[in-house]
Design a protein around this motif. Structure first.
Motif, PDB file in Angstrom:
ATOM      1  N   LEU A   6      30.608  54.374  44.317  1.00 47.76           N
ATOM      2  CA  LEU A   6      30.257  52.959  44.186  1.00 47.76           C
ATOM      3  C   LEU A   6      30.888  52.318  42.948  1.00 47.76           C
ATOM      4  O   LEU A   6      31.395  51.198  42.999  1.00 47.76           O
ATOM      5  CB  LEU A   6      28.732  52.794  44.159  1.00 47.76           C
ATOM      6  N   GLU A   7      30.882  53.057  41.840  1.00 48.77           N
ATOM      7  CA  GLU A   7      31.444  52.540  40.587  1.00 48.77           C
ATOM      8  C   GLU A   7      32.914  52.143  40.770  1.00 48.77           C
ATOM      9  O   GLU A   7      33.340  51.049  40.407  1.00 48.77           O
ATOM     10  CB  GLU A   7      31.316  53.625  39.497  1.00 48.77           C
ATOM     11  N   LEU A   8      33.676  53.047  41.388  1.00 49.93           N
ATOM     12  CA  LEU A   8      35.106  52.778  41.629  1.00 49.93           C
ATOM     13  C   LEU A   8      35.285  51.642  42.626  1.00 49.93           C
ATOM     14  O   LEU A   8      36.148  50.791  42.456  1.00 49.93           O
ATOM     15  CB  LEU A   8      35.794  54.030  42.186  1.00 49.93           C
ATOM     16  N   PHE A   9      34.489  51.662  43.683  1.00 50.55           N
ATOM     17  CA  PHE A   9      34.581  50.626  44.709  1.00 50.55           C
ATOM     18  C   PHE A   9      34.403  49.236  44.086  1.00 50.55           C
ATOM     19  O   PHE A   9      35.173  48.316  44.360  1.00 50.55           O
ATOM     20  CB  PHE A   9      33.525  50.859  45.795  1.00 50.55           C
ATOM     21  N   LYS A  10      33.393  49.109  43.219  1.00 46.52           N
ATOM     22  CA  LYS A  10      33.120  47.804  42.587  1.00 46.52           C
ATOM     23  C   LYS A  10      34.286  47.358  41.709  1.00 46.52           C
ATOM     24  O   LYS A  10      34.699  46.201  41.747  1.00 46.52           O
ATOM     25  CB  LYS A  10      31.843  47.897  41.751  1.00 46.52           C
ATOM     26  N   ILE A  11      34.808  48.291  40.899  1.00 47.28           N
ATOM     27  CA  ILE A  11      35.911  47.958  39.983  1.00 47.28           C
ATOM     28  C   ILE A  11      37.152  47.536  40.782  1.00 47.28           C
ATOM     29  O   ILE A  11      37.752  46.483  40.557  1.00 47.28           O
ATOM     30  CB  ILE A  11      36.271  49.169  39.082  1.00 47.28           C
ATOM     31  N   THR A  12      37.533  48.394  41.735  1.00 49.96           N
ATOM     32  CA  THR A  12      38.803  48.206  42.451  1.00 49.96           C
ATOM     33  C   THR A  12      38.781  46.994  43.372  1.00 49.96           C
ATOM     34  O   THR A  12      39.760  46.274  43.487  1.00 49.96           O
ATOM     35  CB  THR A  12      39.162  49.486  43.228  1.00 49.96           C
ATOM     36  N   SER A  13      37.628  46.744  44.016  1.00 46.91           N
ATOM     37  CA  SER A  13      37.590  45.610  44.948  1.00 46.91           C
ATOM     38  C   SER A  13      37.705  44.268  44.217  1.00 46.91           C
ATOM     39  O   SER A  13      38.150  43.282  44.789  1.00 46.91           O
ATOM     40  CB  SER A  13      36.350  45.650  45.846  1.00 46.91           C
ATOM     41  N   LYS A  14      37.333  44.249  42.931  1.00 47.04           N
ATOM     42  CA  LYS A  14      37.534  43.020  42.140  1.00 47.04           C
ATOM     43  C   LYS A  14      38.948  42.959  41.565  1.00 47.04           C
ATOM     44  O   LYS A  14      39.557  41.905  41.449  1.00 47.04           O
ATOM     45  CB  LYS A  14      36.533  42.999  40.971  1.00 47.04           C
ATOM     46  N   PHE A  15      39.453  44.143  41.192  1.00 45.49           N
ATOM     47  CA  PHE A  15      40.706  44.223  40.445  1.00 45.49           C
ATOM     48  C   PHE A  15      41.953  43.983  41.316  1.00 45.49           C
ATOM     49  O   PHE A  15      42.860  43.238  40.925  1.00 45.49           O
ATOM     50  CB  PHE A  15      40.786  45.611  39.780  1.00 45.49           C
ATOM     51  N   PRO A  69      42.636  42.169  44.083  1.00 45.62           N
ATOM     52  CA  PRO A  69      43.006  40.782  44.380  1.00 45.62           C
ATOM     53  C   PRO A  69      43.562  40.042  43.156  1.00 45.62           C
ATOM     54  O   PRO A  69      44.410  39.170  43.296  1.00 45.62           O
ATOM     55  CB  PRO A  69      41.691  40.149  44.848  1.00 45.62           C
ATOM     56  N   LYS A  70      43.079  40.403  41.943  1.00 48.19           N
ATOM     57  CA  LYS A  70      43.590  39.768  40.720  1.00 48.19           C
ATOM     58  C   LYS A  70      45.083  40.019  40.553  1.00 48.19           C
ATOM     59  O   LYS A  70      45.804  39.212  39.982  1.00 48.19           O
ATOM     60  CB  LYS A  70      42.854  40.305  39.490  1.00 48.19           C
ATOM     61  N   LEU A  71      45.543  41.175  41.042  1.00 47.40           N
ATOM     62  CA  LEU A  71      46.972  41.503  40.954  1.00 47.40           C
ATOM     63  C   LEU A  71      47.752  40.973  42.157  1.00 47.40           C
ATOM     64  O   LEU A  71      48.951  41.152  42.256  1.00 47.40           O
ATOM     65  CB  LEU A  71      47.164  43.027  40.893  1.00 47.40           C
ATOM     66  N   GLY A  72      47.015  40.365  43.099  1.00 44.02           N
ATOM     67  CA  GLY A  72      47.678  39.820  44.281  1.00 44.02           C
ATOM     68  C   GLY A  72      47.761  40.792  45.446  1.00 44.02           C
ATOM     69  O   GLY A  72      48.471  40.543  46.420  1.00 44.02           O
ATOM     70  N   TYR A  73      47.024  41.908  45.362  1.00 41.45           N
ATOM     71  CA  TYR A  73      47.027  42.879  46.468  1.00 41.45           C
ATOM     72  C   TYR A  73      45.758  42.701  47.295  1.00 41.45           C
ATOM     73  O   TYR A  73      44.659  42.987  46.836  1.00 41.45           O
ATOM     74  CB  TYR A  73      47.134  44.311  45.932  1.00 41.45           C
ATOM     75  N   ARG A  74      45.946  42.198  48.505  1.00 47.21           N
ATOM     76  CA  ARG A  74      44.791  41.930  49.358  1.00 47.21           C
ATOM     77  C   ARG A  74      44.789  42.867  50.558  1.00 47.21           C
ATOM     78  O   ARG A  74      45.566  42.708  51.490  1.00 47.21           O
ATOM     79  CB  ARG A  74      44.808  40.476  49.817  1.00 47.21           C
ATOM     80  N   ALA A  75      43.905  43.851  50.490  1.00 50.09           N
ATOM     81  CA  ALA A  75      43.724  44.741  51.638  1.00 50.09           C
ATOM     82  C   ALA A  75      42.998  43.946  52.727  1.00 50.09           C
ATOM     83  O   ALA A  75      42.301  42.972  52.436  1.00 50.09           O
ATOM     84  CB  ALA A  75      42.910  45.958  51.223  1.00 50.09           C
ATOM     85  N   LYS A  76      43.161  44.357  53.985  1.00 52.99           N
ATOM     86  CA  LYS A  76      42.433  43.706  55.076  1.00 52.99           C
ATOM     87  C   LYS A  76      40.940  43.930  54.870  1.00 52.99           C
ATOM     88  O   LYS A  76      40.127  43.044  55.066  1.00 52.99           O
ATOM     89  CB  LYS A  76      42.850  44.276  56.437  1.00 52.99           C
ATOM     90  N   LYS A  77      40.602  45.187  54.476  1.00 51.11           N
ATOM     91  CA  LYS A  77      39.195  45.509  54.220  1.00 51.11           C
ATOM     92  C   LYS A  77      39.106  46.608  53.187  1.00 51.11           C
ATOM     93  O   LYS A  77      39.813  47.611  53.286  1.00 51.11           O
ATOM     94  CB  LYS A  77      38.530  46.020  55.510  1.00 51.11           C
TER      95      LYS A  77
END
Length: 213
Positions: A112-121, A123-131
């Motif tokens: 969960l810790e990684l999921f929260k960090i990475t899912s915010k981070f 998009p900030k770099l312009g990488y948008r996964a579908k999900k």
């Protein structure tokens, strides 16, 4: 979040190292040369960001060695627009490489810790996964199957059957199989029940965690 000329220069040196080790796919090399890996790491590790080594990140996980990321990415043989499932989002570095290769990325992380960090981070770099999904990667993502490729970024003691079943015909699963040391393994789906298997030597990954709940 700075990406300087120095960082860009260090990335080109890293590309040369990875190329020397046998990576030939120009798109993969271009992705490694473009993605600011230092931003995926704790600032204390900035000096190490462009060495060809794995490094610790949050939740007792690691950001994979660039060569390993490139090796797995090359085996996937991604075409623009391919639907790719990633098991183990981790730092998001491999996710970014998949995005650079033109994949539509679905990525699952069970920390969960990684999921929260990475899912915010990301998009900030312009990488948008579908999900980006918080969940158990062993089960895959049945509701979005079939996938053109599936990549597992942690050592799996066995090959989860749901992952094989969620591959499209002609699809590729790249998975490191084994306990302490893993054998990089590629499965290509040839038919409903037919798979071609190739093995590519030893690698070391953190273990793929199965949800015990």
């Amino acid at each position: 979040m700075k990406d300087t000329f120095k960082h860009k220069g260090l990335r080109q040196q890293l590309v040369a190292v990875v190329k020397d080790k046998g990576i030939k796919d120009e798109q993969v090399l271009k992705a490694i040369g473009k993605i600011p890996r230092h931003l995926f790491m704790d600032s204390g590790f900035l000096d190490h960001a462009y060495q060809d080594k794995a490094f610790p990140i949050a939740a007792n996980q690691t950001i994979s060695q660039p060569y390993t990321v490139a090796f797995q990415s090359e085996l996937l043989n991604i075409k623009n627009g391919d639907k790719v499932l990633e098991i183990g989002t981790g730092s998001g570095y491999q996710t970014a490489v998949l995005c650079e290769l033109g994949a539509k990325v679905y990525s699952i992380e069970r920390q969960l810790e990684l999921f929260k960090i990475t899912s915010k981070f990301l998009p900030k770099l312009g990488y948008r996964a579908k999900k980006l999904i918080f969940g158990d990667g062993y089960k895959g993502l049945k509701e979005e199957a079939p996938f053109d490729s599936i990549i597992v970024t942690a050592g799996a003691p066995f090959v989860p059957k749901p992952l094989l079943s969620q591959l499209a015909i002609g699809g590729r699963l790249v998975i490191p199989v084994g306990d302490d040391i893993q054998i990089m393994t590629l499965f290509i789906r040839k038919g409903p029940k037919e798979f071609e298997k190739h093995e590519f030597g030893e690698f070391r990954f953190v273990p793929l965690l199965e949800d015990k709940n």
